[in-house]
Design a protein around this motif. Structure first.
Motif, PDB file in Angstrom:
ATOM      1  N   ARG A  69     -43.778 -21.959-107.741  1.00 39.98           N
ATOM      2  CA  ARG A  69     -43.076 -22.281-106.839  1.00 39.98           C
ATOM      3  C   ARG A  69     -43.694 -23.403-106.151  1.00 39.98           C
ATOM      4  N   LEU A  70     -42.915 -24.566-105.915  1.00 43.43           N
ATOM      5  CA  LEU A  70     -43.335 -25.923-105.031  1.00 43.43           C
ATOM      6  C   LEU A  70     -42.463 -25.661-103.946  1.00 43.43           C
ATOM      7  N   LEU A  71     -43.223 -26.191-102.799  1.00 43.43           N
ATOM      8  CA  LEU A  71     -42.661 -26.507-101.402  1.00 43.43           C
ATOM      9  C   LEU A  71     -43.258 -27.862-101.141  1.00 43.43           C
ATOM     10  N   ARG A  72     -42.126 -28.579-100.509  1.00 46.08           N
ATOM     11  CA  ARG A  72     -42.757 -29.803 -99.976  1.00 46.08           C
ATOM     12  C   ARG A  72     -42.925 -29.512 -98.396  1.00 46.08           C
ATOM     13  N   LEU A  73     -44.141 -30.037 -97.930  1.00 51.38           N
ATOM     14  CA  LEU A  73     -44.703 -29.829 -96.450  1.00 51.38           C
ATOM     15  C   LEU A  73     -44.296 -30.598 -95.508  1.00 51.38           C
ATOM     16  N   ASP A  74     -43.889 -31.777 -96.015  1.00 49.80           N
ATOM     17  CA  ASP A  74     -43.496 -33.029 -94.678  1.00 49.80           C
ATOM     18  C   ASP A  74     -42.187 -33.535 -95.237  1.00 49.80           C
ATOM     19  N   VAL A  78     -37.965 -29.287 -99.172  1.00 47.65           N
ATOM     20  CA  VAL A  78     -37.508 -29.404-100.680  1.00 47.65           C
ATOM     21  C   VAL A  78     -38.470 -28.178-101.284  1.00 47.65           C
ATOM     22  N   GLU A  79     -37.649 -27.414-102.119  1.00 45.40           N
ATOM     23  CA  GLU A  79     -38.400 -26.118-102.716  1.00 45.40           C
ATOM     24  C   GLU A  79     -37.649 -25.871-103.876  1.00 45.40           C
ATOM     25  N   VAL A  80     -38.527 -25.564-104.764  1.00 42.58           N
ATOM     26  CA  VAL A  80     -38.167 -25.275-106.287  1.00 42.58           C
ATOM     27  C   VAL A  80     -38.748 -23.952-106.765  1.00 42.58           C
ATOM     28  N   VAL A  81     -38.129 -23.307-107.631  1.00 44.95           N
ATOM     29  CA  VAL A  81     -38.691 -21.929-108.251  1.00 44.95           C
ATOM     30  C   VAL A  81     -38.311 -22.128-109.774  1.00 44.95           C
ATOM     31  N   ARG A  82     -39.264 -22.130-110.434  1.00 38.89           N
ATOM     32  CA  ARG A  82     -38.921 -21.761-111.881  1.00 38.89           C
ATOM     33  C   ARG A  82     -39.791 -20.479-112.494  1.00 38.89           C
ATOM     34  N   VAL A  83     -38.922 -20.085-113.604  1.00 32.97           N
ATOM     35  CA  VAL A  83     -39.273 -18.967-114.431  1.00 32.97           C
ATOM     36  C   VAL A  83     -39.385 -19.453-115.659  1.00 32.97           C
ATOM     37  N   ASP A  84     -40.707 -19.151-116.452  1.00 35.86           N
ATOM     38  CA  ASP A  84     -40.746 -19.680-117.868  1.00 35.86           C
ATOM     39  C   ASP A  84     -39.967 -21.171-118.077  1.00 35.86           C
ATOM     40  N   GLY A  85     -40.516 -22.000-116.974  1.00 36.81           N
ATOM     41  CA  GLY A  85     -39.842 -23.362-117.154  1.00 36.81           C
ATOM     42  C   GLY A  85     -38.573 -23.749-116.884  1.00 36.81           C
ATOM     43  N   ARG A  86     -37.892 -22.698-116.636  1.00 39.10           N
ATOM     44  CA  ARG A  86     -36.324 -22.775-116.314  1.00 39.10           C
ATOM     45  C   ARG A  86     -36.187 -22.667-114.670  1.00 39.10           C
ATOM     46  N   GLN A  88     -34.869 -21.762-111.321  1.00 36.77           N
ATOM     47  CA  GLN A  88     -34.016 -20.765-110.962  1.00 36.77           C
ATOM     48  C   GLN A  88     -33.280 -20.984-109.718  1.00 36.77           C
ATOM     49  N   CYS A  89     -33.919 -21.729-108.773  1.00 36.73           N
ATOM     50  CA  CYS A  89     -33.221 -22.125-107.446  1.00 36.73           C
ATOM     51  C   CYS A  89     -33.833 -23.568-106.933  1.00 36.73           C
ATOM     52  N   GLY A  90     -33.118 -24.192-106.231  1.00 38.56           N
ATOM     53  CA  GLY A  90     -33.777 -25.343-105.661  1.00 38.56           C
ATOM     54  C   GLY A  90     -33.021 -25.598-104.198  1.00 38.56           C
ATOM     55  N   SER A  91     -33.622 -26.599-103.421  1.00 41.02           N
ATOM     56  CA  SER A  91     -33.268 -26.751-102.269  1.00 41.02           C
ATOM     57  C   SER A  91     -31.794 -27.548-102.278  1.00 41.02           C
ATOM     58  N   SER A  92     -30.974 -27.652-101.162  1.00 38.99           N
ATOM     59  CA  SER A  92     -29.836 -28.036-100.975  1.00 38.99           C
ATOM     60  C   SER A  92     -29.811 -29.519-101.633  1.00 38.99           C
ATOM     61  N   ILE A  93     -30.650 -30.291-101.447  1.00 36.77           N
ATOM     62  CA  ILE A  93     -30.686 -31.773-101.846  1.00 36.77           C
ATOM     63  C   ILE A  93     -30.564 -31.858-103.357  1.00 36.77           C
TER      64      ILE A  93
END
Length: 317
Positions: A69-74, A78-86, A88-93
């Motif tokens: 899981r990656l989350l931009r703090l400023d 922007v958020e991204v979640v990946r499982v086994d490199g794929r 799974q979800c992303g922020s609206s942009i």
């Protein structure tokens, strides 16, 4: 993961005479750490003089599976979640739909022995990043068709603590640098679960085009076709052909789409390390727009775009 592939060349390091096998050994340790090492931390990303701060949680499983899981703090969240490199979800942009296997930050294989054919890999010194001791590797291109890399690897885990990407003139294109890294605290489930703004991503099932439907008459040495797909354009409904090429470290993509307007012109742009070159092409099936996007020099992308050809079978239809 893409973060581990953002390595690069720096011209101000004091060289140390260390055997190249040691540098390749560190790359092998990096590959192992990527598959087996869990961690969490905060890193800074710089591109075109703009900075952003990100949190990352990465959990590695015993059989090579991973969740991240990656989350931009400023700025805008922007958020991204990946499982086994794929993805799974992303922020609206982010895009709501992606070609299968072509989402942001897909994994790329690092092959130290093969890379040595196209890059000179060196250990050049030691450093300290985020309070941790590190060794410094440079991966220098043997030609003008790709960028070089500098990588600061954590002494303890071989995880990359800092990476720089410079162009052929020595100008900084991209930087990732940890300010905090924790490899010992177990990750809790809540840190790996997506937040409310992380929208599920629909992965389009891409079709496979006819073998050899499109080809490049010129590629930089070491680059090879890794995948080819077709899918309908979400805008025009026309079939887009998508090809991905790589040399084991660098990569670029080619998109080919039919054109029905005489007003569309050639274009070229660059944002940090990422270039985009579009060239109009005439074929027996009508005009096509060929677009090359990737982390390669602008001249390389232009030459690739000009070299794309339809197969003889397609041209004769």
């Amino acid at each position: 993961m893409r973060f581990f592939s953002l390595l690069l060349l720096a011209g101000s390091l004091a060289a140390m005479p260390v055997h190249a096998a040691d540098a390749q050994n560190w790359l092998s340790r990096l590959l192992k750490a990527e598959r087996q090492q869990s961690f969490q931390g905060i890193f800074v990303y710089e591109r075109n003089g703009s900075f952003s701060t990100h949190a990352i949680w990465h959990q590695a499983g015993q059989n090579g599976e991973s969740r991240e899981r990656l989350l931009r703090l400023d700025g805008a969240p922007v958020e991204v979640v990946r499982v086994d490199g794929r993805l799974q979800c992303g922020s609206s942009i982010l895009a709501d739909q992606l070609i299968e296997g072509a989402g942001p930050w897909p994994p790329r294989p690092l092959e130290p022995q093969r890379l040595a054919e196209w890059y000179e890999i060196r250990m050049v010194g030691e450093s300290r990043v985020a309070g941790r001791a590190a060794v410094v590797l440079t991966i220098l291109p043997r030609d003008q068709y790709r960028y070089g890399f500098e990588l600061h690897l954590d002494n303890e885990t071989a995880l990359p603590l800092k990476s720089l990407l410079l162009n052929e003139k020595g100008l900084l294109l991209e930087r990732l640098q940890f300010t905090q890294l924790d490899t010992s605290t177990p990750l809790t489930k809540d840190k790996l679960e997506p937040g409310p703004t992380c929208r599920p991503v629909e992965i389009l099932q891409a079709a496979s085009p006819r073998q050899g439907a499109w080809r490049s008459e010129w590629l930089p040495p070491g680059f090879a076709l890794r995948s080819m797909h077709t899918q309908p354009s979400p805008v025009s409904g026309e079939t887009i052909t998508y090809l991905m090429y790589g040399d084991g470290l660098a990569r670029f993509s080619v998109f080919i789409e039919p054109l029905h307007s005489p007003l569309v012109e050639d274009a070229r742009s660059q944002l940090g390390p990422t270039v985009a070159v579009s060239k109009r092409m005439s074929t027996a099936d009508g005009d096509m727009m060929v677009t090359v996007i990737g982390e390669v020099p602008l001249g390389t992308a232009e030459r690739i775009a000009l070299s794309m050809r339809a197969s003889e079978e397609q041209a004769d239809r």
